[in-house]
Design a protein around this motif. Structure first.
Motif, PDB file in Angstrom:
ATOM      1  N   ASP A 214     -40.660  89.134 -11.512  1.00 17.44           N
ATOM      2  CA  ASP A 214     -40.593  88.385 -12.710  1.00 17.44           C
ATOM      3  C   ASP A 214     -38.931  88.194 -12.997  1.00 17.44           C
ATOM      4  O   ASP A 214     -38.677  87.026 -13.358  1.00 17.44           O
ATOM      5  N   TYR A 215     -38.158  89.467 -12.979  1.00 18.50           N
ATOM      6  CA  TYR A 215     -36.839  89.317 -13.400  1.00 18.50           C
ATOM      7  C   TYR A 215     -36.189  88.313 -12.578  1.00 18.50           C
ATOM      8  O   TYR A 215     -35.359  87.537 -12.959  1.00 18.50           O
TER       9      TYR A 215
ATOM     10  N   TYR B 249     -38.446  81.377  -3.431  1.00 23.83           N
ATOM     11  CA  TYR B 249     -37.314  81.559  -4.132  1.00 23.83           C
ATOM     12  C   TYR B 249     -36.113  82.308  -3.521  1.00 23.83           C
ATOM     13  O   TYR B 249     -35.017  82.036  -3.801  1.00 23.83           O
TER      14      TYR B 249
ATOM     15  N   GLN C  32     -42.055  93.359 -12.266  1.00 26.72           N
ATOM     16  CA  GLN C  32     -41.364  93.466 -13.072  1.00 26.72           C
ATOM     17  C   GLN C  32     -40.298  92.794 -12.637  1.00 26.72           C
ATOM     18  O   GLN C  32     -39.036  92.290 -12.978  1.00 26.72           O
TER      19      GLN C  32
ATOM     20  N   PHE D 213     -41.127  74.751 -10.129  1.00 25.92           N
ATOM     21  CA  PHE D 213     -41.600  75.851 -11.078  1.00 25.92           C
ATOM     22  C   PHE D 213     -41.804  75.545 -12.289  1.00 25.92           C
ATOM     23  O   PHE D 213     -41.326  74.631 -12.760  1.00 25.92           O
TER      24      PHE D 213
ATOM     25  N   GLN E 161     -34.633  80.547 -11.731  1.00 35.78           N
ATOM     26  CA  GLN E 161     -35.209  79.355 -12.471  1.00 35.78           C
ATOM     27  C   GLN E 161     -33.886  79.202 -13.525  1.00 35.78           C
ATOM     28  O   GLN E 161     -33.885  77.898 -13.597  1.00 35.78           O
ATOM     29  N   LYS E 162     -33.478  79.866 -14.247  1.00 34.79           N
ATOM     30  CA  LYS E 162     -32.530  79.751 -15.313  1.00 34.79           C
ATOM     31  C   LYS E 162     -31.150  79.415 -14.588  1.00 34.79           C
ATOM     32  O   LYS E 162     -30.054  79.086 -15.748  1.00 34.79           O
TER      33      LYS E 162
ATOM     34  N   LYS F 261     -29.026  81.541 -13.478  1.00 39.34           N
ATOM     35  CA  LYS F 261     -28.076  82.640 -13.625  1.00 39.34           C
ATOM     36  C   LYS F 261     -27.845  83.227 -12.130  1.00 39.34           C
ATOM     37  O   LYS F 261     -26.952  83.746 -11.747  1.00 39.34           O
TER      38      LYS F 261
ATOM     39  N   LYS G  68     -37.095  86.007 -10.451  1.00 34.80           N
ATOM     40  CA  LYS G  68     -37.371  84.695 -10.335  1.00 34.80           C
ATOM     41  C   LYS G  68     -37.002  83.942 -11.560  1.00 34.80           C
ATOM     42  O   LYS G  68     -36.516  82.929 -11.736  1.00 34.80           O
ATOM     43  N   ASN G  69     -37.148  84.767 -12.889  1.00 36.63           N
ATOM     44  CA  ASN G  69     -36.538  84.138 -14.209  1.00 36.63           C
ATOM     45  C   ASN G  69     -34.920  83.579 -13.968  1.00 36.63           C
ATOM     46  O   ASN G  69     -34.478  82.778 -14.463  1.00 36.63           O
ATOM     47  N   GLU G  70     -34.224  84.818 -13.469  1.00 34.31           N
ATOM     48  CA  GLU G  70     -32.889  84.428 -13.414  1.00 34.31           C
ATOM     49  C   GLU G  70     -32.573  83.295 -12.349  1.00 34.31           C
ATOM     50  O   GLU G  70     -31.430  82.618 -12.593  1.00 34.31           O
TER      51      GLU G  70
ATOM     52  N   GLU H  71     -40.964  76.859 -19.214  1.00 30.57           N
ATOM     53  CA  GLU H  71     -41.470  77.781 -20.174  1.00 30.57           C
ATOM     54  C   GLU H  71     -41.812  77.029 -21.452  1.00 30.57           C
ATOM     55  O   GLU H  71     -40.791  76.072 -21.980  1.00 30.57           O
TER      56      GLU H  71
END
Length: 468
Positions: A22-23, A68, A19, A87, A29-30, A32, A25-27, A90
């Motif tokens: 994932d959090y 990352y 978790q 990466f 990629q976006k 943020k 990595k997504n931040e 989505e």
């Protein structure tokens, strides 16, 4: 960044470290989390999230390994620059209410498919074992370009199999390995030249037909009788090459008798430059009597080009086929100089070589013959109860049957009724390269992919809906 609030779920389905990973990595990629931004230390993040430090370390280690984040000595963890970092994006998921959704194909409860293998038919355990052996023994050599005709080991194994099982005497040097018959037909026309007049039985195997059409060949349809292609009609076409399936013609299912095979060889041998392409796609499955040797086994003048495949006997996804060229043609191919690279990986070739050489293929065929014979016999029993509706042919070989209606039912009507009942059957007209003026009254039923209970249920239903 001293604080990082991550909403963790404690339901146990997704590990805590995953978790966190994932959090972050997504931040990143976006966008943020920006390049150069400092992350909290593993000790501080663990304290803030009330979890163990080792859990945070696992998440950070995964992010480090994927690029990352980076770890700077005595400074801590920082977000890496994203230029050039790959990466996945989505993907947008469309629901049933989305206007972009495509119209779905009909869903059938039963499908008498003409391609595929029996459930559980692939030899998973043996294949897995051989794969491990090959990868552990062969090393880096497997990942280098190999012989453009295929590795000698697999060609030797195929030659030995053809000699013992199909009566074909050939040297390994006459064999070319390729990823499917489509590729081998393309290669063949590089050797023969594209200005060929090809005779094909009507109906025939459409994949080969379209391959030849796309390569610019002139296709000449020839009629057939209960013994196969009509030789007199073939002679009148002026063709210099003929494509046939003498061991089990698709789709009509007849086995060409020896006398007709001799006539075909006489046709080819009567003029220089004539060739027969023998597609021996499912000769392994014969349930009554001894298999007739391949046409190539009777060839004395070097005019038969033999095609075989493991896709039918092992699995459709095993895209390994082989072509046996007459000595003159293999000499022409090698004389081209710039040969095509082989399209089957050396790993797959080696696995298949061992599968053949250690006797696994013979045992697999014996097992599958028994499986398919049971299905074949069940189909025949069901069809005998439908003798007032249709006659059947093509039995005792292959994995499909041909039904001809005798009660006035047409192919179109039979297919429509079956579809409404949730049953997929296949009209013979789909495989004609020259459409008949008469209304068709034949359909094809394959049985390889179906469970016995499904065959019984589907055949019972067909009996009900096809009665007039």
């Amino acid at each position: 960044m001293n604080d990082l609030m991550i909403p963790l779920k404690e339901d146990g389905r997704i590990p805590m470290y995953r978790q966190i990973y994932d959090y972050i990595k997504n931040e990143i990629q976006k966008g943020k989390m920006k390049a150069g931004e400092k992350l909290p230390s593993s000790r501080l993040l663990a304290k803030n999230l009330c979890i163990s430090r080792s859990t945070v370390d696992m998440a950070y280690d995964q992010l480090l390994s994927e690029g990352y984040i980076e770890s700077l000595p005595c400074k801590g963890y920082y977000v890496c620059r994203m230029e050039g970092l790959y990466f996945s994006i989505e993907k947008k998921v469309f629901t049933e209410k989305t206007s972009e959704q495509k119209v779905s194909a009909p869903v059938y409860r039963w499908d008498f498919a003409l391609n595929g293998i029996a459930p559980g038919g692939f030899p998973h355990n043996i294949w897995r074992k051989l794969s491990r052996e090959v990868l552990s023994q062969e090393g880096d050599r497997l990942f280098q370009l190999g012989d453009p005709c295929g590795e000698f080991g697999i060609r030797r194994a195929v030659a030995e199999y053809l000699h013992s099982a199909r009566g074909v005497d050939c040297d390994p040097d006459q064999i070319i390995i390729g990823a499917g018959n489509d590729y081998l037909l393309m290669l063949l026309w590089v050797i023969l030249g594209k200005n060929r007049k090809i005779a094909m039985e009507n109906p025939t195997y459409l994949s080969a037909y379209y391959d030849l059409i796309h390569m610019g060949c002139q296709i000449l349809p020839v009629g057939q009788d209960s013994q196969g292609i009509r030789i007199e009609e073939l002679e009148k076409t002026g063709a210099d090459t003929v494509y046939v399936m003498p061991s089990h013609q698709f789709p009509m299912g007849m086995v060409m008798p020896l006398a007709r095979r001799m006539e075909l060889l006489k046709w080819a041998g009567s003029r220089e430059g004539r060739y027969i392409i023998e597609d021996d796609y499912d000769s392994e499955f014969r349930y009554k009597g001894q298999p007739i040797p391949a046409l190539s086994g009777f060839d004395q003048k070097g005019c038969v080009i033999y095609l075989g495949t493991f896709s039918k006997s092992l699995a459709p996804s095993v895209r390994v086929s082989y072509m046996v060229l007459p000595p003159a043609l293999i000499k022409d191919y090698l004389a081209l100089g710039h040969l095509f690279s082989v399209t089957v990986s050396r790993t797959d070739q080696k696995i298949l070589e061992m599968f053949l050489g250690e006797g696994h293929y013979e045992r697999h065929l014996n097992r599958m013959r028994a499986v398919y014979k049971n299905k074949h016999d069940l189909m025949v029993r069901c069809l005998k109860e439908m003798s007032h509706i249709c006659a059947f042919s093509g039995e005792n070989a292959g994995v499909h049957l041909v039904l001809k209606f005798c009660n006035g039912l047409t192919e179109k009507e039979a297919v429509r009724r079956a579809k409404e009942a949730g049953i997929k059957v296949y009209g013979v007209s789909e495989y004609r390269i020259q459409k008949s003026e008469k209304e068709e009254n034949m359909v094809l039923l394959g049985y390889a992919t179906m469970e016995d209970k499904d065959i019984e249920e589907a055949m019972k239903k067909l009996k009900e809906i096809w009665e007039i």
